[in-house]
Design an enzyme around this catalytic site. Sequence first.
Site: not given
Length: 482
Positions: A157, A287
Amino acid sequence: MAGNSSVHDQYRNPLAYRYGSKEMTFNFSDTKKFTTWRRLWLYLAKAEKELGLPITDEQIKEMEAHLDDIDYERAAKEEQEIRHDVMAHVRTFAIACPVAAPIIHLGATSCYVGDNTDLIILRDGFDILLPKIARCIDRFARFAREQKDQPTLGFTHLQPAQLTTVGKRACLWVQELLMDEQAISRAHQDLRFRGVKGTTGTQASFLQLFEGDDEKVKKLDALVTEMAGFSKSYLVCGQTYTRKVDVECLNVLASLGATAHKICTDIRLLASMKEVEEPFEKSQVGSSAMPYKRNPMRSERCCALARFLMSLPANALNTAATQWMERTLDDSANRRMSLSESFLSADSCVTLLQNIGEGLVVYPKVIQRHVAQELPFMASENIIMAMVKAGGSRQECHEEIRVLSQAAGNQVKQEGGENDLVDRIKASPYFSPIHHQIDELLDPATFIGRAPQQVEEFLKSEVEPVLSKYTGRLGGEISLTI
């Protein structure tokens, strides 16, 4: 538009010029397609000659001499005039082979060259992909062996769970790649040739050519099938081979896409945690605005391509479902895109996967820090058992651990501090009988079960037999050009 037109003035499919390999882009090129058409016409003429039709050695030799010198400009003009691509190339081949012209395409329908060529291209596409998948299996298997003992948090999960090892997790990736290798090998083996079947699949034109000789028609089909490199042809077909074949092929490729997406998603998540990192080149820019960033661009690209690949079987399913009677032509334009783009996308994904697998970086100290933050909670049962062995009550110990765990949890969640459960246990007089055992009870290596042994067993029994099929074809590293 001013100036001369160039390649940059028109849309180009990025799968062909940006992502796909040379061998796969060639497999779906005009050169591969149309030279295969000519070879199929040659095979047909040779087989018809062998079975007694009046075809001469001179005609065969003339066809052999012009298999590759295609006049594409002439073919384009012919197609513009008659609106039929196969007949345009029949005429173009006939111009190059005036002696053989009367017997080119003798008795055949357009799907003789069209569909049989597609089946050859599908087969050859699988031949290109399978060794690449094996190389991905090999690279991640090596990584699994190298990291088989490195404890790391398992996640269910996306929440911290029992420990596993970095290598055991990589085996989960390899297992899915093995399933893809098996499924694609099966699809490859299941492929048959359409063969020499005529306009609606009845072989009526060939039966007429051979004056009703049923055995010669069957032999013709078998000879051409063998020349094309297939062991079997489909015994029945309409004008085309059943489009269910395309469904089977695109489904296994899409399943490979799901595997690639899962692997690269895991790597992206682990990169976010700074536990594992894909290759990052010295001058690579992460970036334009944030110079410090090391984005997992390879994994992101692989996920993007895999997502596209997974969407393509819908085309094949809808096409197969809407082929009325012996065939309709609404499959043609769709298949020109869906078949090629499926293989090119799959090819791009495995190229990226191999590159990633060859340069994965693991940061053990980061992993150890994350383990240390969660392990005290996971060790609760071990501490309870140690206290019981030292003469304590399980119920009392459980309550003591519960209270200390809640306090440590608040320290982490509300105060933003480190998990100090171990320090609280060491400071508690109640746990004094096992204070000397605490560090041993928290050794991560004691929480990974049989993960290292599972890695070795899996690699030996599951991976090595598959890789042995590709002996001599596992070498070579991948360098991305973009």
